[in-house]
Design a protein around this motif. Structure first.
Motif, PDB file in Angstrom:
ATOM      1  N   ARG A  43      -7.735  14.317  13.554  1.00  0.00           N
ATOM      2  CA  ARG A  43      -6.571  14.007  12.707  1.00  0.00           C
ATOM      3  C   ARG A  43      -6.923  14.103  11.230  1.00  0.00           C
ATOM      4  N   PRO A  82      -8.998   1.770  12.338  1.00  0.00           N
ATOM      5  CA  PRO A  82      -9.879   2.634  11.527  1.00  0.00           C
ATOM      6  C   PRO A  82      -9.045   3.661  10.736  1.00  0.00           C
ATOM      7  N   VAL A  83      -9.650   4.262   9.751  1.00  0.00           N
ATOM      8  CA  VAL A  83      -8.945   5.285   8.960  1.00  0.00           C
ATOM      9  C   VAL A  83      -8.519   6.405   9.907  1.00  0.00           C
ATOM     10  N   GLY A  84      -7.295   6.870   9.713  1.00  0.00           N
ATOM     11  CA  GLY A  84      -6.820   7.958  10.572  1.00  0.00           C
ATOM     12  C   GLY A  84      -6.230   7.464  11.882  1.00  0.00           C
ATOM     13  N   SER A  85      -6.143   6.158  12.067  1.00  0.00           N
ATOM     14  CA  SER A  85      -5.620   5.665  13.368  1.00  0.00           C
ATOM     15  C   SER A  85      -4.096   5.666  13.397  1.00  0.00           C
ATOM     16  N   GLY A  86      -3.477   5.924  12.242  1.00  0.00           N
ATOM     17  CA  GLY A  86      -2.008   6.026  12.241  1.00  0.00           C
ATOM     18  C   GLY A  86      -1.328   4.813  11.635  1.00  0.00           C
ATOM     19  N   LYS A  87      -2.084   4.003  10.885  1.00  0.00           N
ATOM     20  CA  LYS A  87      -1.489   2.786  10.291  1.00  0.00           C
ATOM     21  C   LYS A  87      -0.331   3.154   9.374  1.00  0.00           C
ATOM     22  N   SER A  88      -0.585   4.111   8.463  1.00  0.00           N
ATOM     23  CA  SER A  88       0.478   4.471   7.493  1.00  0.00           C
ATOM     24  C   SER A  88       1.704   4.987   8.216  1.00  0.00           C
ATOM     25  N   ARG A  89       1.454   5.799   9.222  1.00  0.00           N
ATOM     26  CA  ARG A  89       2.590   6.404   9.930  1.00  0.00           C
ATOM     27  C   ARG A  89       3.382   5.343  10.678  1.00  0.00           C
ATOM     28  N   GLN A  90       2.682   4.467  11.382  1.00  0.00           N
ATOM     29  CA  GLN A  90       3.395   3.438  12.150  1.00  0.00           C
ATOM     30  C   GLN A  90       4.074   2.456  11.195  1.00  0.00           C
ATOM     31  N   ARG A 145       2.284  11.808   4.258  1.00  0.00           N
ATOM     32  CA  ARG A 145       1.189  12.436   4.985  1.00  0.00           C
ATOM     33  C   ARG A 145       1.741  13.177   6.190  1.00  0.00           C
ATOM     34  N   ALA A 146       1.111  14.300   6.502  1.00  0.00           N
ATOM     35  CA  ALA A 146       1.531  15.037   7.699  1.00  0.00           C
ATOM     36  C   ALA A 146       0.269  15.646   8.291  1.00  0.00           C
ATOM     37  N   TRP A 147       0.484  16.294   9.420  1.00  0.00           N
ATOM     38  CA  TRP A 147      -0.635  16.875  10.138  1.00  0.00           C
ATOM     39  C   TRP A 147      -0.534  18.376   9.974  1.00  0.00           C
TER      40      TRP A 147
HETATM   41  N1  LIG Z   1      -1.211  12.824  17.174  1.00  0.00           N
HETATM   42  C1  LIG Z   1      -0.919  11.783  16.390  1.00  0.00           C
HETATM   43  N2  LIG Z   1      -1.195  11.884  15.079  1.00  0.00           N
HETATM   44  C2  LIG Z   1      -0.894  10.822  14.305  1.00  0.00           C
HETATM   45  C3  LIG Z   1      -0.317   9.630  14.821  1.00  0.00           C
HETATM   46  N3  LIG Z   1      -0.177   8.753  13.805  1.00  0.00           N
HETATM   47  C4  LIG Z   1      -0.621   9.373  12.688  1.00  0.00           C
HETATM   48  N4  LIG Z   1      -1.046  10.627  12.979  1.00  0.00           N
HETATM   49  C5  LIG Z   1      -1.593  11.626  12.045  1.00  0.00           C
HETATM   50  O1  LIG Z   1      -2.944  11.250  11.864  1.00  0.00           O
HETATM   51  C6  LIG Z   1      -3.298  11.286  10.486  1.00  0.00           C
HETATM   52  C7  LIG Z   1      -3.698   9.888  10.048  1.00  0.00           C
HETATM   53  O2  LIG Z   1      -2.539   9.053  10.093  1.00  0.00           O
HETATM   54  P1  LIG Z   1      -2.403   7.896   9.017  1.00  0.00           P
HETATM   55  O3  LIG Z   1      -1.126   7.173   9.325  1.00  0.00           O
HETATM   56  O4  LIG Z   1      -2.575   8.441   7.655  1.00  0.00           O
HETATM   57  O5  LIG Z   1      -3.659   6.984   9.393  1.00  0.00           O
HETATM   58  P2  LIG Z   1      -4.233   5.743   8.577  1.00  0.00           P
HETATM   59  O6  LIG Z   1      -5.438   6.211   7.877  1.00  0.00           O
HETATM   60  O7  LIG Z   1      -4.574   4.747   9.642  1.00  0.00           O
HETATM   61  O8  LIG Z   1      -3.159   5.260   7.655  1.00  0.00           O
HETATM   62  C8  LIG Z   1      -2.052  11.800   9.734  1.00  0.00           C
HETATM   63  O9  LIG Z   1      -2.173  13.195   9.542  1.00  0.00           O
HETATM   64  C9  LIG Z   1      -0.915  11.519  10.693  1.00  0.00           C
HETATM   65  O10 LIG Z   1       0.124  12.484  10.564  1.00  0.00           O
HETATM   66  C10 LIG Z   1      -0.042   9.586  16.217  1.00  0.00           C
HETATM   67  O11 LIG Z   1       0.452   8.589  16.760  1.00  0.00           O
HETATM   68  N5  LIG Z   1      -0.363  10.680  16.980  1.00  0.00           N
END
Ligand SMILES: Nc1nc2c(ncn2[C@@H]2O[C@H](COP(=O)(O)OP(=O)(O)O)[C@@H](O)[C@H]2O)c(=O)[nH]1
Ligand SMILES: Nc1ncnc2c1ncn2[C@@H]1O[C@H](COP(=O)(O)OP(=O)(O)OP(=O)(O)O)[C@@H](O)[C@H]1O
Length: 414
Positions: free
Chosen positions: A388, A276-284, A401-403
């Motif tokens: 997130r 789902p959106v926000g699950s960390g796909k881009s980051r991983q 992207r960052a948190w």
């Molecule tokens: N706590 C935590 N935050 C994460 C993790 N992966 C991504 N995030 C944060 O969650 C938000 C969504 O991550 P993103 O990779 O953009 O999700 P995407 O929508 O699936 O691509 C971003 O602000 C990331 O920095 C994780 O493993 N743990």
């Protein structure tokens, strides 16, 4: 750069075809057997080898100290996998074999077999049709390093080696309760595995060699040999604790023997991240691309770049973005195909996210021949995603992207 000097472009279908049909392993197994057997007529040998199609039958070795449950587990695996259980006793009991007859004579005199005789017996048995077609499980063979080396020179290489282990004190105690059914050869135990049928209970016999002294002697022999045997089987050994219920040992053994080891075949990762959106796909995806040198392919980003480049697909996409409606899947697939067919994706592999988003898109991608070989679904609790996304910040310049709480940004897609 003119076509004659351009790097040779490997069409993406080639490595995918090789992977899907295990061509590398097929050729490697055949070449291995060809060099070991050294047949007079290699062509006929190769044809027969390929027609046998037995590269994935069980080829298992079960080792372990006395009373660890080798025979019990080997029997259960043999039944479950419909494969052949081979032990020293079963090899010398073979009928219509002069080799087995001389082995029986020797075994009755000395309670052991010369290494070469045992290995020749094994070779004779493994050449039989049932072992070729249904594979084999060696129970307690090899017993020494010399036997392990002789077996290897015959070209008999197990795919999985299981080593059972338990404290000597447990095994000495356990062996005292061992009982055998003389009719079926089944193994039981007075405490851990007693048959419910009184008929079987009444005919069970106490096997020889289970006294404390005898077991202790065999344990000493085993410990002296096993450390010299294991180096013959690097990377395919799994040690399982035998000091637990039989059933648990069996299921751990079964799980292991059903795994397929990585072959030496060249492997190009084609990774798909779903979630789902926000699950960390881009980051991983960014972390995987950084660690393994993959191309990070973010579908959303691709569409935006196509529009920014004002390409023909970009002009097709623009209206949908302006009306904020879904871009048709076939248009997305065209943009994706253009990217995934580029040399860097073919050579280094890719990690794709943001596509496919539904079954139709997945079927479309599959039909176009883009088959990921690793798929991960990132499952994150709903409230974590909300948290997130509310804290997510994107750098307008780099797209990183960052948190908001300072989670370091991973590099964006390339
Ligand atoms: N706590 C935590 N935050 C994460 C993790 N992966 C991504 N995030 C944060 O969650 C938000 C969504 O991550 P993103 O990779 O953009 O999700 P995407 O929508 O699936 O691509 C971003 O602000 C990331 O920095 C994780 O493993 N743990
Ligand atoms: N995990 C286990 N827990 C309890 N008892 C077990 C277990 N595995 C086997 N046994 C019992 O221990 C005894 C020895 O088992 P088995 O003959 O299978 O061991 P083995 O390693 O083949 O021994 P050996 O090398 O002496 O032939 C049998 O009575 C069997 O029922």
């Amino acid at each position: 750069m003119d076509a004659t000097t351009a790097p040779h472009r490997i069409p993406p279908e080639m490595p995918q075809y090789g992977e899907a049909n295990h061509v590398f392993e097929l050729m490697q197994n055949m070449l291995e057997q060809l060099l070991i057997q050294q047949p007079k007529d290699p062509i006929t040998f190769m044809i027969e080898h390929l027609q046998r199609d037995n590269d994935y039958v069980p080829k298992i070795v079960i080792l372990g100290p006395p009373a660890s449950g080798k025979t019990t587990i080997a029997m259960w695996l043999g039944k479950h996998l419909n494969s052949n259980l081979l032990s020293v006793e079963s090899l010398i009991a073979k009928e219509y074999s002069s080799l087995a007859a001389s082995a029986r004579t020797h075994y009755q005199k000395f309670q052991t077999l010369p290494n070469m005789l045992l290995v020749r017996l094994l070779q004779e048995r493994l050449r039989e049709e049932d072992c070729v077609r249904r594979g084999w499980i060696l129970d307690g063979i090899p017993e020494t390093r010399e036997q392990a080396l002789l077996i290897q020179t015959l070209g008999v290489s197990p795919r999985h080696v299981i080593v059972l282990s338990a404290p000597d004190t447990v095994l000495i105690e356990r062996n005292l309760g061992k009982r055998i059914d003389p009719q079926t050869g089944e193994i039981y135990h007075t405490t851990f595995d007693w048959p419910p049928e009184s008929e079987i209970q009444n005919r069970l016999i106490v096997p020889a060699g289970i006294s404390e002294g005898e077991t202790a002697r065999r344990l000493l022999e085993y410990h002296r040999n096993i450390v010299r045997i294991l180096p013959s089987y690097p990377k395919i050994v799994k040690v399982i604790t035998a000091d637990q219920p039989c059933v648990d040992v069996f299921y751990q053994a079964l799980t292991y023997v059903q795994t397929i080891h990585r072959s030496n075949a060249p492997f190009t990762p084609r990774v798909l991240l779903c979630g789902p959106v926000g699950s960390g796909k881009s980051r991983q995806a960014a972390l995987l691309a950084q660690k393994y040198g993959l191309v990070n392919v973010c579908c959303g980003q691709l569409l935006k770049e196509a529009m920014a480049d004002k390409s023909k697909y970009g002009e097709m996409i623009q209206p949908f973005f302006e009306k904020e409606t879904a871009v048709p899947s076939y248009v997305i697939m065209k943009v994706l195909k253009q990217r995934l067919d580029q040399q860097d994706c073919v050579e280094r592999g890719w990690v794709l996210h943001d596509f496919p988003r539904d079954r139709d898109q997945a079927c479309l991608m599959d039909s176009m021949g883009y088959k990921p070989n690793r798929v991960f679904f990132l499952n994150v609790p709903y409230d974590s995603i909300i948290e997130r996304l509310t804290l997510r910040r994107t750098d307008p310049v780099t797209g990183e992207r960052a948190w908001a709480l300072g989670l370091s940004a991973a590099p964006g897609p390339s």
